[in-house]
Write a protein that holds these residues in place. Structure first.
Motif, PDB file in Angstrom:
ATOM      1  N   MET A   1      -5.248 -37.041  25.930  1.00 10.69           N
ATOM      2  CA  MET A   1      -5.663 -37.056  24.467  1.00 10.69           C
ATOM      3  C   MET A   1      -4.522 -37.942  23.790  1.00 10.69           C
ATOM      4  N   LYS A   2      -5.196 -38.785  23.025  1.00 12.31           N
ATOM      5  CA  LYS A   2      -4.334 -39.764  22.404  1.00 12.31           C
ATOM      6  C   LYS A   2      -4.296 -39.210  20.854  1.00 12.31           C
ATOM      7  N   ARG A   3      -2.942 -39.084  20.494  1.00  7.59           N
ATOM      8  CA  ARG A   3      -2.421 -38.332  19.215  1.00  7.59           C
ATOM      9  C   ARG A   3      -1.865 -39.469  18.377  1.00  7.59           C
ATOM     10  N   ILE A   4      -2.454 -39.546  17.362  1.00 12.17           N
ATOM     11  CA  ILE A   4      -1.855 -40.749  16.214  1.00 12.17           C
ATOM     12  C   ILE A   4      -1.593 -39.895  14.881  1.00 12.17           C
ATOM     13  N   GLY A   5      -0.180 -40.320  14.584  1.00  9.58           N
ATOM     14  CA  GLY A   5       0.056 -39.591  13.284  1.00  9.58           C
ATOM     15  C   GLY A   5      -0.107 -40.184  12.192  1.00  9.58           C
ATOM     16  N   LEU A   6      -0.647 -40.137  10.996  1.00 17.33           N
ATOM     17  CA  LEU A   6      -0.815 -40.873  10.033  1.00 17.33           C
ATOM     18  C   LEU A   6      -0.050 -40.498   8.825  1.00 17.33           C
ATOM     19  N   THR A   7       0.743 -41.131   8.189  1.00 17.29           N
ATOM     20  CA  THR A   7       1.493 -40.761   6.833  1.00 17.29           C
ATOM     21  C   THR A   7       1.508 -41.845   5.806  1.00 17.29           C
ATOM     22  N   GLY A   8       2.092 -41.608   4.782  1.00 25.08           N
ATOM     23  CA  GLY A   8       2.417 -42.581   3.749  1.00 25.08           C
ATOM     24  C   GLY A   8       2.649 -41.866   2.420  1.00 25.08           C
ATOM     25  N   GLY A   9       3.170 -42.409   1.424  1.00 21.97           N
ATOM     26  CA  GLY A   9       3.521 -41.621   0.226  1.00 21.97           C
ATOM     27  C   GLY A   9       2.214 -41.418  -0.345  1.00 21.97           C
TER      28      GLY A   9
END
Length: 201
Positions: A1-9
């Motif tokens: 499984m490819k896991r992408i963490g997405l974040t931002g203010g």
């Protein structure tokens, strides 16, 4: 499984990027949405929240009074710690459940506003994508969409990781300062093709 963490203010456009990734085929696990759901009327976090903070943070319908809690957390660091001790384990359990339900071949995007602040997510995902914008832009966007006072938005920004720290933790940064929705979509699709292709290598 490819896991992408997405974040931002806050006000960076992270939620829009999440929607664009879903349109490309990603499965979204939204930790903010999970946090809201467990603090709704009848939510599994509500008994512990009321026991810890009393009825002053409980809305008439039995859900979390977010305005009251926000004011409390901004003025009392201990309150923030106690609230996180209640919410984080419950959010973690539901996050894992949703990710597992996506299946072994899914590309899962974890939308985590405090990914950098938590310190643990870097080891849980394969890539980190940061959506970045100037603080003044964040301020104007949140005031426009939510009607918050400038001081309230600045207080949230102050509690989040500095932009420099978020960018330093990133494998890729989308600078969402003056992009149109179409231009933002082009950036997301380009990154998706690059990262999705990597899962087949």
């Amino acid at each position: 499984m490819k896991r992408i963490g997405l974040t931002g203010g806050i006000g960076s456009g992270k939620s829009t990027v999440a929607s664009l990734l879903v349109a490309e085929g990603a499965v979204l696990v939204d930790t903010d949405a999970i946090a809201r759901s467990i603090a709704q009327t009848g939510g599994i976090a509500m008994p512990a929240i009321e026991a810890a903070f009393g009825s002053s943070v409980i809305a008439p319908d039995g859900s979390l009074d977010r305005v009251a809690m926000r004011q409390l957390v901004f003025t009392d660091a201990g309150a923030k710690t106690r609230l996180e001790a209640i919410l984080h384990p419950l959010i973690g359990t539901e996050t894992q459940r949703q990710a597992a339900a996506a299946g072994d071949h899914a590309v899962v995007v974890f939308d985590v506003p405090l990914l950098v602040e938590s310190g643990r997510w870097r080891t849980l995902v394969d890539r980190v994508l940061v959506v970045d914008a100037r603080e003044e832009t964040q301020l104007q966007r949140v005031m426009s969409r939510s009607g918050w006072a400038p001081e309230a938005v600045r207080a949230v920004i102050a509690q989040q990781a500095p932009r420099k720290a978020r960018r330093a933790a990133a494998d890729a940064v989308i600078y969402n300062e003056s992009l149109t929705l179409a231009e933002l979509g082009t950036e997301v699709r380009g990154l998706w093709k690059l990262w999705a292709a990597a899962t087949t290598r």
